[in-house]
Design an enzyme around this catalytic site. Structure first.
Site, PDB file in Angstrom:
ATOM      1  CE  LYS A  96      -2.831   2.783   2.951  1.00  0.00           C
ATOM      2  NZ  LYS A  96      -3.677   2.965   4.109  1.00  0.00           N
ATOM      3  N   GLY A 157      -8.015   8.943  10.307  1.00  0.00           N
ATOM      4  CA  GLY A 157      -8.262   9.100  11.741  1.00  0.00           C
ATOM      5  C   GLY A 157      -9.327  10.109  12.100  1.00  0.00           C
ATOM      6  CB  ALA A 183      -8.143   7.043   5.249  1.00  0.00           C
ATOM      7  CG  ASN A 205      -6.017   1.229  12.151  1.00  0.00           C
ATOM      8  OD1 ASN A 205      -4.848   1.047  11.864  1.00  0.00           O
ATOM      9  ND2 ASN A 205      -6.423   1.024  13.387  1.00  0.00           N
ATOM     10  CB  THR A 206      -9.103   5.522  13.551  1.00  0.00           C
ATOM     11  OG1 THR A 206      -7.827   5.724  12.956  1.00  0.00           O
ATOM     12  CG2 THR A 206      -9.189   6.322  14.829  1.00  0.00           C
TER      13      THR A 206
END
Ligand SMILES: CC(=O)[C@@H](O)[C@H](O)COP(=O)(O)O
EC number: 2.8.1.10
Length: 255
Positions: A96, A157, A183, A205-206
């Site tokens: 990535k 995030g 994201a 992720n976050t």
């Protein structure tokens, strides 16, 4: 099936491995997510130091495809160096590409991303560039021969969800390679929307690692992505301006 280069996956959820409260919760979240692709920042993972704590050591890595990312790179050359390090560790030939151009927004540098992608393709990598939601950049990357495009829903995030659905829809419409929305996903509904729009997968992720209950949120994201995909395949009804009865009266006898 999600096909990226010579890889095939039944799960369309790509999970990041940063910022979990601890390795045990992270492992449980990964398990319930049923994600087959885990991404990690090569520069943050102790892949070369066996004595250091390392989340990957908790996993049966044969069950996953580990997708290294070049987080921390600010130039194409740095990204290529990180990618080569990852390949040398024998983890994966996919990379990535993440070349950040601005510290406050963590938005990707389009020029360095394009350059890095070209260099990595020449080196034989399976290249997945993280890009902004720029439609033309996505097209240019695709024309280079990248194996998937990863437009951000919103900055990393932030959990803001899809801030520019129109651009994302243009990217999806013109795509000839898988589109993985990457994201900024904040809630399961964001992930479901991306999939309903026709994205091939979601990387997040976050939203999971920062949730009050990361394990439950991992499950919610899995279900949302599956539901969104099923909805896309089923084909939603068009939006109409005026009402139409759900149970039409034509053919009914008058009483
Ligand atoms: C883990 C990773 O690759 C991140 O850089 C990714 O972009 C996820 O972003 P969120 O944390 O906003 O889901």
């Amino acid at each position: 099936m999600l096909k990226i280069g010579h890889y095939e996956f039944h799960s369309r959820l790509l999970l990041g491995t940063g910022k979990f409260p601890n390795f045990e919760i992270q492992k449980q979240a990964v398990d319930v997510s049923e994600s087959q692709i885990l991404t990690f920042a090569v520069r943050r993972m102790n892949i070369f130091e066996a004595s250091q704590p390392n989340f990957l050591s908790m996993l049966d890595v044969s069950q996953f495809t580990l997708l290294p990312n070049t987080a921390g790179a600010k130039t194409a050359e740095e990204a290529v160096r990180i990618a080569k390090l990852a390949k040398a560790s024998g983890l994966c030939d996919m990379i990535k590409v993440e070349v950040i151009g601005d510290e406050r927004t963590l938005l990707p540098d389009p020029i360095e991303t394009l350059k890095a992608s070209e260099m990595l393709l020449a080196e034989g990598f399976i290249v997945l560039p993280y890009t902004s939601d720029d439609v033309l950049l996505a097209k240019r990357l695709q024309d280079l021969g990248v194996h998937a495009i990863m437009p951000g829903a919103s900055p990393i995030g932030t959990g803001q969800g899809i801030v520019n659905p129109l651009n994302l829809s243009f990217i999806i419409e013109q795509a000839t390679v898988p589109v993985i929305v990457d994201a900024g996903i904040g809630a399961p509904s964001d992930a479901a929307l991306a999939m309903e729009m026709g994205a091939d997968g979601v990387l997040l992720n976050t939203a999971v690692s920062g949730a009050k209950d990361p394990v439950k949120m991992a499950l919610a994201m899995k279900l949302a992505i599956e539901a969104g995909r099923a909805g896309y395949e089923a084909g939603r009804i068009p939006k109409k301006r005026y009402a139409s009865a759900s149970s039409p009266m034509e053919g009914f006898s008058r009483v």
